[in-house]
Enzyme design. Sequence first.
Site, mmCIF file in Angstrom:
data_model
loop_
_atom_site.group_PDB
_atom_site.id
_atom_site.type_symbol
_atom_site.label_atom_id
_atom_site.label_comp_id
_atom_site.label_asym_id
_atom_site.label_seq_id
_atom_site.Cartn_x
_atom_site.Cartn_y
_atom_site.Cartn_z
ATOM 1 N N MET A 6 -64.845 -3.548 48.483
ATOM 2 C CA MET A 6 -65.749 -4.322 49.333
ATOM 3 C C MET A 6 -66.688 -3.455 50.167
ATOM 4 S SD MET A 6 -65.013 -7.268 48.235
ATOM 5 C CE MET A 6 -63.907 -7.164 46.809
ATOM 6 N N HIS A 18 -69.906 -1.352 51.226
ATOM 7 C CA HIS A 18 -71.333 -1.339 50.915
ATOM 8 C C HIS A 18 -71.736 0.045 50.406
ATOM 9 C CE1 HIS A 18 -70.955 -4.668 53.783
ATOM 10 N NE2 HIS A 18 -72.029 -5.164 53.223
ATOM 11 N N MET A 51 -64.737 4.269 56.083
ATOM 12 C CA MET A 51 -64.083 4.398 54.780
ATOM 13 C C MET A 51 -64.540 5.668 54.054
ATOM 14 S SD MET A 51 -61.968 2.026 55.066
ATOM 15 C CE MET A 51 -61.092 2.584 53.618
ATOM 16 N N ASP A 91 -52.884 18.586 44.207
ATOM 17 C CA ASP A 91 -53.003 18.891 42.780
ATOM 18 C C ASP A 91 -52.929 20.389 42.515
ATOM 19 O OD1 ASP A 91 -53.596 18.372 40.000
ATOM 20 O OD2 ASP A 91 -55.637 19.080 40.396
#
Lengths: 158, 158, 158, 158, 158, 158
Positions: free
Chosen positions: E74, E76, E112, E127
């Site tokens: 969600m 943008h 985010m 990793d």
Amino acid sequence: MKFTHFNEQNKPTMVDVSIKEPTLRIALAQAVVKLSKQAYLAVKEGTVKKGDVLAVASVAGIMGAKQTPHLIPMCHPLNLDQINIDFELNDEDNTIRVISTAKITAKTGVEMESLCACSIAALTIYDMCKSIDKSIEITDIYLLKKSGGKSGEFERKT
Amino acid sequence: MKFTHFNEQNKPTMVDVSIKEPTLRIALAQAVVKLSKQAYLAVKEGTVKKGDVLAVASVAGIMGAKQTPHLIPMCHPLNLDQINIDFELNDEDNTIRVISTAKITAKTGVEMESLCACSIAALTIYDMCKSIDKSIEITDIYLLKKSGGKSGEFERKT
Amino acid sequence: MKFTHFNEQNKPTMVDVSIKEPTLRIALAQAVVKLSKQAYLAVKEGTVKKGDVLAVASVAGIMGAKQTPHLIPMCHPLNLDQINIDFELNDEDNTIRVISTAKITAKTGVEMESLCACSIAALTIYDMCKSIDKSIEITDIYLLKKSGGKSGEFERKT
Amino acid sequence: MKFTHFNEQNKPTMVDVSIKEPTLRIALAQAVVKLSKQAYLAVKEGTVKKGDVLAVASVAGIMGAKQTPHLIPMCHPLNLDQINIDFELNDEDNTIRVISTAKITAKTGVEMESLCACSIAALTIYDMCKSIDKSIEITDIYLLKKSGGKSGEFERKT
Amino acid sequence: MKFTHFNEQNKPTMVDVSIKEPTLRIALAQAVVKLSKQAYLAVKEGTVKKGDVLAVASVAGIMGAKQTPHLIPMCHPLNLDQINIDFELNDEDNTIRVISTAKITAKTGVEMESLCACSIAALTIYDMCKSIDKSIEITDIYLLKKSGGKSGEFERKT
Amino acid sequence: MKFTHFNEQNKPTMVDVSIKEPTLRIALAQAVVKLSKQAYLAVKEGTVKKGDVLAVASVAGIMGAKQTPHLIPMCHPLNLDQINIDFELNDEDNTIRVISTAKITAKTGVEMESLCACSIAALTIYDMCKSIDKSIEITDIYLLKKSGGKSGEFERKT
């Protein structure tokens, strides 16, 4: 000499452009593809009747330009206003010159978008001709001209 | 001369490899970045103390190789077994030679993956040095060597 | 009726194909683009002299097929062996039928890849004609035929 | 009739929008998925208790809208202000109508974003129902309405 | 309590920001990687002489931030003005704290993007160290501080 | 201690797995999202009637797992056989535990795919709840268990 792309910890960083004003920026770049006579003629004639290598290369270059921020790690994401690709076919030395034009109104320049466009278009010509010619060479990738932004006009001396 | 990448309608097509057997394939390719003395030394010294341009270029080249099927329209998606990038710094002419090695066990070759790797690594060096030098040139992008597949060994004559 | 794409918690899940054997799978799908007479003729003639809309649509369809696992959430990532797109131009009703063929040797089918290919090719024709015609319609997207895999042959009744 | 998406060399090009002013633009589009009775009821009931096909389709449509410039070759990259997807379930003919709304303040329109959103949402419903029904059809994909930009209001006649 | 990310049909939706004004927004976030003594020292010393894990993690975090709208459904799409990653190495408990700063002038915030940057940088450290240490833990991912936008300043209490 | 992810030039490299045999590999990983009581209840109740945050998080986690090789620079591209996400809601401390299972038959493991899946699912829960709660924390991201490959079974001690 200090790079702008490393921070105080000497780790790579995306340059802060938050306080810059958006201005119109244009960047022209080029790449040259050197082909064998046979591959060169196949491209040249193909654009007329067999299948249009240069149309595919245009599409790849345009789409590649839009991928620039996901390919070149420190590039800012930018919403291109235009990307165009032209080709100059030279019968004398069997070369195809790829010329890309990128335009944007943004806080930072579009050199890398223009360079990615012509590089990926050139690599696409390579891909489509490699079954005919294993010795293709891509060369002379550079910025031709740019305008806009604080550093002003640049035009490559020939 | 017929291209393999166009179908009977003369539209671009991804070549059918469904009946081919997977074999080990290796492709080495190169690109050369020509820098000003100042930019060249900044890269060379930076790898030691200021920020490692070549580490960023390696990462970009490796990630770019994995994007090959999304950049070069007719390339098959392939699961690379390895991609490695080496650099040769030449103090005499301020050039950096980028050498990429791609390996895979697949039905089709990895030339384009290897060429994308060194091209994108070279473009990343360009991006990180362009604030110092506006006349950088990327040149001599070509396949050095390949093995595996029906067309067999290829090694570029120097 | 139980969906295969939901787990015991009724949340979406990618179906487990780990114990399946890879087999050759082929899927043909289609989409139809309905154009105005004017837009239809522009595409038809353009492929000959003004700029090849269908070549761009082919490239978009082929590249879109490779993006299938990143577009359709529960699709498995697959390494396509081939993707091809053909066009049937119908002068009587100004429609373009897009037919896509996808092939793979894998544990799961390529219906969605084939459907994405023709859908995205059709949307690309739409995009390139929308300045001429605002009432374009894409219709009749469906699977024509598939083979391979446990569920066996399927051919749509006409 | 001249396409805007081809340049003077008749090669595909991204239209130059650099001198246009950003305005608010809205585009509504639709797609219709035709299902068997069984598949239709599984979706309808599933949204209540078994697993929500339409929630997955919404997410896919929204994420797909954001991929538009990487799917439709000549589309400008745009920063969507909103994308919303609604569903109309029709018990009489077992169809699901997908309606997408895209909004942006930009130099160019969002028709393609809206059309990609509903197309990919529809393809996702297809994918999740294809184990139940092999004859699903996606149809009636078109623009319902758009506003903003030089070409002004458009509303499809029904 | 109503979520902003669901529409009237209770399906997920991208919030409409079309009428909001762009303002400068900054978000700082963090993640902590807990390593064994051996892995921690390998990273710490490696940055000096064996290979720079943190440079690779920086690149991954910066590139990952740019992928935020394609990872978090969600979100943008946003054109980041800056993204920077810093590291704090703590010899006492063998942890690496990853601190990300994201800046933008936009209609919506960059929390985010900042959280994705530090999470992906942390996963990259994981990793690169997992061949040495199978019990690595990533923890304490949260927003440190944000400014800009209607909801105003936020600073996490420690 | 030598990292496997750096080459002889101490630059990052993708490990060569060309001579390894594909085997079935499974990796379980987890992440924990700590919410306020209010946000926790909104998620818990929402899954029933207001809008299903966890369905969106599942989709994001599954799609994110497929992006792993484009997020974690040195990861090999892999064709996942399965990815599944489960949630454990704990009323006592308002936490959601995200558990991901990744399966593949390949030359290299799927730990990173499983860790990306639960991390991105957790970040998606964060995104959808952040308008309610600005102090969300993601924690305890680690590998729970893996099988397959030369290094054999691993199970985290609790």
